[in-house]
Design a protein around this motif. Sequence first.
Motif, PDB file in Angstrom:
ATOM      1  N   GLY A  54      22.726  66.623  27.367  1.00 55.81           N
ATOM      2  CA  GLY A  54      23.090  65.818  26.195  1.00 55.81           C
ATOM      3  C   GLY A  54      24.581  65.620  25.995  1.00 55.81           C
ATOM      4  O   GLY A  54      25.015  64.550  25.543  1.00 55.81           O
ATOM      5  N   GLY A  55      25.374  66.635  26.329  1.00 49.32           N
ATOM      6  CA  GLY A  55      26.813  66.583  26.054  1.00 49.32           C
ATOM      7  C   GLY A  55      27.518  65.356  26.614  1.00 49.32           C
ATOM      8  O   GLY A  55      28.140  64.576  25.858  1.00 49.32           O
ATOM      9  N   PRO A  56      27.424  65.140  27.928  1.00 46.85           N
ATOM     10  CA  PRO A  56      28.113  63.973  28.508  1.00 46.85           C
ATOM     11  C   PRO A  56      27.610  62.650  27.928  1.00 46.85           C
ATOM     12  O   PRO A  56      28.386  61.710  27.756  1.00 46.85           O
ATOM     13  CB  PRO A  56      27.795  64.071  30.002  1.00 46.85           C
ATOM     14  N   ALA A  57      26.306  62.595  27.588  1.00 48.34           N
ATOM     15  CA  ALA A  57      25.738  61.352  27.032  1.00 48.34           C
ATOM     16  C   ALA A  57      26.352  61.065  25.660  1.00 48.34           C
ATOM     17  O   ALA A  57      26.707  59.919  25.350  1.00 48.34           O
ATOM     18  CB  ALA A  57      24.217  61.485  26.930  1.00 48.34           C
ATOM     19  N   ILE A  58      26.505  62.085  24.824  1.00 46.32           N
ATOM     20  CA  ILE A  58      27.129  61.899  23.505  1.00 46.32           C
ATOM     21  C   ILE A  58      28.601  61.527  23.675  1.00 46.32           C
ATOM     22  O   ILE A  58      29.121  60.625  22.998  1.00 46.32           O
ATOM     23  CB  ILE A  58      27.014  63.193  22.660  1.00 46.32           C
ATOM     24  N   GLU A  59      29.279  62.214  24.582  1.00 43.11           N
ATOM     25  CA  GLU A  59      30.711  61.952  24.787  1.00 43.11           C
ATOM     26  C   GLU A  59      30.930  60.478  25.127  1.00 43.11           C
ATOM     27  O   GLU A  59      31.815  59.814  24.580  1.00 43.11           O
ATOM     28  CB  GLU A  59      31.272  62.844  25.901  1.00 43.11           C
ATOM     29  N   GLU A  60      30.077  59.968  26.015  1.00 43.20           N
ATOM     30  CA  GLU A  60      30.213  58.584  26.450  1.00 43.20           C
ATOM     31  C   GLU A  60      29.920  57.600  25.306  1.00 43.20           C
ATOM     32  O   GLU A  60      30.709  56.689  25.043  1.00 43.20           O
ATOM     33  CB  GLU A  60      29.223  58.363  27.596  1.00 43.20           C
ATOM     34  N   LEU A  61      28.810  57.824  24.600  1.00 41.75           N
ATOM     35  CA  LEU A  61      28.427  56.904  23.528  1.00 41.75           C
ATOM     36  C   LEU A  61      29.438  56.948  22.375  1.00 41.75           C
ATOM     37  O   LEU A  61      29.714  55.922  21.730  1.00 41.75           O
ATOM     38  CB  LEU A  61      27.017  57.250  23.024  1.00 41.75           C
TER      39      LEU A  61
ATOM     40  N   ALA B 185      23.895  71.743  19.699  1.00 39.49           N
ATOM     41  CA  ALA B 185      24.017  70.641  18.737  1.00 39.49           C
ATOM     42  C   ALA B 185      24.221  69.310  19.473  1.00 39.49           C
ATOM     43  O   ALA B 185      23.630  68.284  19.099  1.00 39.49           O
ATOM     44  CB  ALA B 185      25.160  70.913  17.768  1.00 39.49           C
ATOM     45  N   TYR B 186      25.032  69.321  20.540  1.00 40.94           N
ATOM     46  CA  TYR B 186      25.194  68.104  21.355  1.00 40.94           C
ATOM     47  C   TYR B 186      23.854  67.689  21.958  1.00 40.94           C
ATOM     48  O   TYR B 186      23.484  66.511  21.955  1.00 40.94           O
ATOM     49  CB  TYR B 186      26.190  68.360  22.495  1.00 40.94           C
ATOM     50  N   ASP B 187      23.129  68.684  22.494  1.00 41.52           N
ATOM     51  CA  ASP B 187      21.876  68.371  23.192  1.00 41.52           C
ATOM     52  C   ASP B 187      20.823  67.790  22.248  1.00 41.52           C
ATOM     53  O   ASP B 187      20.150  66.818  22.577  1.00 41.52           O
ATOM     54  CB  ASP B 187      21.331  69.619  23.903  1.00 41.52           C
ATOM     55  N   LYS B 188      20.718  68.394  21.050  1.00 42.20           N
ATOM     56  CA  LYS B 188      19.715  67.906  20.095  1.00 42.20           C
ATOM     57  C   LYS B 188      20.115  66.515  19.570  1.00 42.20           C
ATOM     58  O   LYS B 188      19.273  65.621  19.458  1.00 42.20           O
ATOM     59  CB  LYS B 188      19.557  68.874  18.910  1.00 42.20           C
ATOM     60  N   THR B 189      21.395  66.326  19.271  1.00 42.24           N
ATOM     61  CA  THR B 189      21.849  65.019  18.784  1.00 42.24           C
ATOM     62  C   THR B 189      21.527  63.942  19.829  1.00 42.24           C
ATOM     63  O   THR B 189      21.023  62.865  19.496  1.00 42.24           O
ATOM     64  CB  THR B 189      23.367  65.061  18.474  1.00 42.24           C
TER      65      THR B 189
ATOM     66  N   GLY C   5      33.303  76.932  29.641  1.00 44.64           N
ATOM     67  CA  GLY C   5      31.891  76.731  29.281  1.00 44.64           C
ATOM     68  C   GLY C   5      31.617  75.237  29.332  1.00 44.64           C
ATOM     69  O   GLY C   5      32.557  74.425  29.247  1.00 44.64           O
ATOM     70  N   GLY C   6      30.347  74.866  29.430  1.00 43.29           N
ATOM     71  CA  GLY C   6      29.965  73.468  29.650  1.00 43.29           C
ATOM     72  C   GLY C   6      30.648  72.470  28.727  1.00 43.29           C
ATOM     73  O   GLY C   6      31.114  71.412  29.171  1.00 43.29           O
ATOM     74  N   VAL C   7      30.734  72.776  27.435  1.00 46.41           N
ATOM     75  CA  VAL C   7      31.281  71.817  26.465  1.00 46.41           C
ATOM     76  C   VAL C   7      32.778  71.587  26.697  1.00 46.41           C
ATOM     77  O   VAL C   7      33.330  70.554  26.294  1.00 46.41           O
ATOM     78  CB  VAL C   7      30.991  72.291  25.012  1.00 46.41           C
ATOM     79  N   ALA C   8      33.428  72.516  27.378  1.00 45.49           N
ATOM     80  CA  ALA C   8      34.867  72.373  27.654  1.00 45.49           C
ATOM     81  C   ALA C   8      35.131  71.269  28.678  1.00 45.49           C
ATOM     82  O   ALA C   8      36.290  70.899  28.909  1.00 45.49           O
ATOM     83  CB  ALA C   8      35.447  73.690  28.137  1.00 45.49           C
ATOM     84  N   SER C   9      34.086  70.718  29.289  1.00 40.88           N
ATOM     85  CA  SER C   9      34.349  69.594  30.210  1.00 40.88           C
ATOM     86  C   SER C   9      34.560  68.301  29.434  1.00 40.88           C
ATOM     87  O   SER C   9      34.937  67.282  30.014  1.00 40.88           O
ATOM     88  CB  SER C   9      33.238  69.438  31.249  1.00 40.88           C
TER      89      SER C   9
END
Length: 429
Positions: free
Chosen positions: A216-223, A200-204, A321-325
């Motif tokens: 995608g995850g880090p990019a969403i977290e930052e924005l 869901a993070y990657d698609k968003t 897991g990746g999202v836990a970062s």
Amino acid sequence: MGSSQFFIEILFSPFFCFKFQFVKIPNETLGSQDDLVVLGIETSCDDTAAAIVRSNGDILSQVVSSQAELLARYGGVAPKMAEGAHMQVIDQVVQDALENANLTERDLSAVAVTIGPGLSLCLRVGVQKARKIAGSHNLPIVGVHHMEAHALVARLIEKDLQFPFMALLISGGHNLLILARDLGHYIQLGTTIDDAIGEAYDKTAKWLGLDLRRSGGPAIEELAREGDAKAVKFSTPMKQHKDCNFSYAGLKTQVRLAIESRNINAEIPISSASSEDRSSRADIAASFQRVAVLHLEERCERAIEWALKIEPSIKHLVVSGGVASNQYVRAQLDQVVKKKSLQLVCPPPSLCTDNGVMVAWTGLEHLRMGRYDPPPPANEPEDYVYDLRPRWPLGEEYSEGRSEARSLRTARIHPSLTSLIQASMQQQS
Ligand code: KG4
Ligand code: ZN
């Protein structure tokens, strides 16, 4: 290996037959059990990783080659491309892991490798490499479950983390809530009925036109830090289901519709967007993240109650897991855990995303219990059929946690790691 080796053959169904090998550690092969050195290889998805870990928990080296460029180009993992990319770099990644540790293959006690779950084509590259090294240097080999490795790496960084404990494992392909009763003994409290949170993070991120080169995850977290998390009203998934399962497909659709209704054009990268457009994208990122993580919080709260009924001595919730970062994920789950008087254990980001350390460490944990395969033959044929487990549950489902919403598609699912280990232990006693 001689007489200490025996095979257990279990027939689970008329259609399914497999071998689980159980070998006692002969000290002359492994040396002192206090001083084992294991090479871990991970190729289950899009990262090619290798690491060398000592049994006292020292990480001697850690190398990851990511397929970020490919991911950005195709907007996701394309198995055939990913396989090609693994094949291109696997030799170098392993060689770098040995060189950075100042070791050669002769210094190793064993090789551990992820055998599932994951993409068959990708798993095969790592398993072939691991067996080549193990075969030519007469080393035992440990087949590792990728999700078990995400959970157990927490025991490398937190020496007080004893069984039983709980784990929330959140990545691109998995969303698992488990109760880890003992090494190799897991109860699945919840899983996703469709997509995982990382997907869901990657698609968003893709639909918002973000730079996907770091995934995608880090990019969403930052924005999301720039946005208003209450600006867009997304509904929290599965409110009516009083279990611990997850669903992210519906949230993805809500996000897509919100993006379409605001006329955001993903073809225009965020770096070229007007300030108004950028702030609208940031609001969506923040609102998505708030609800995606709220879903985790709600399920964790219930899972802790369930788990404490089964094992009242639980003190820790591992999040890996990746999202836990993600810092927001950690902060929110820390609050949940504190409310329940437990402690959160979160590995550092480099050990949350896919890595070789978690595979080497899980290999060590099993090696110490005598669970490994003997060295493969030195000249294994190229077309050898490897024991790969693309769909491989970690444990059996908790009976209260079965979701009616979940598809019961069980074709080609391997028996769970827990059931294999239990069966082998029963054979022994
Ligand atoms: O565990 P992992 O490296 O690979 C899988 O086994 O899938 O997890 C990768 C996932 C990707 O979906 C990625 O976007 C997500 O973890 N991820 C993050 C963050 N870093 C990686 N998601 C949210 N926030 C992050 N900081
Ligand atoms: Zn993973």
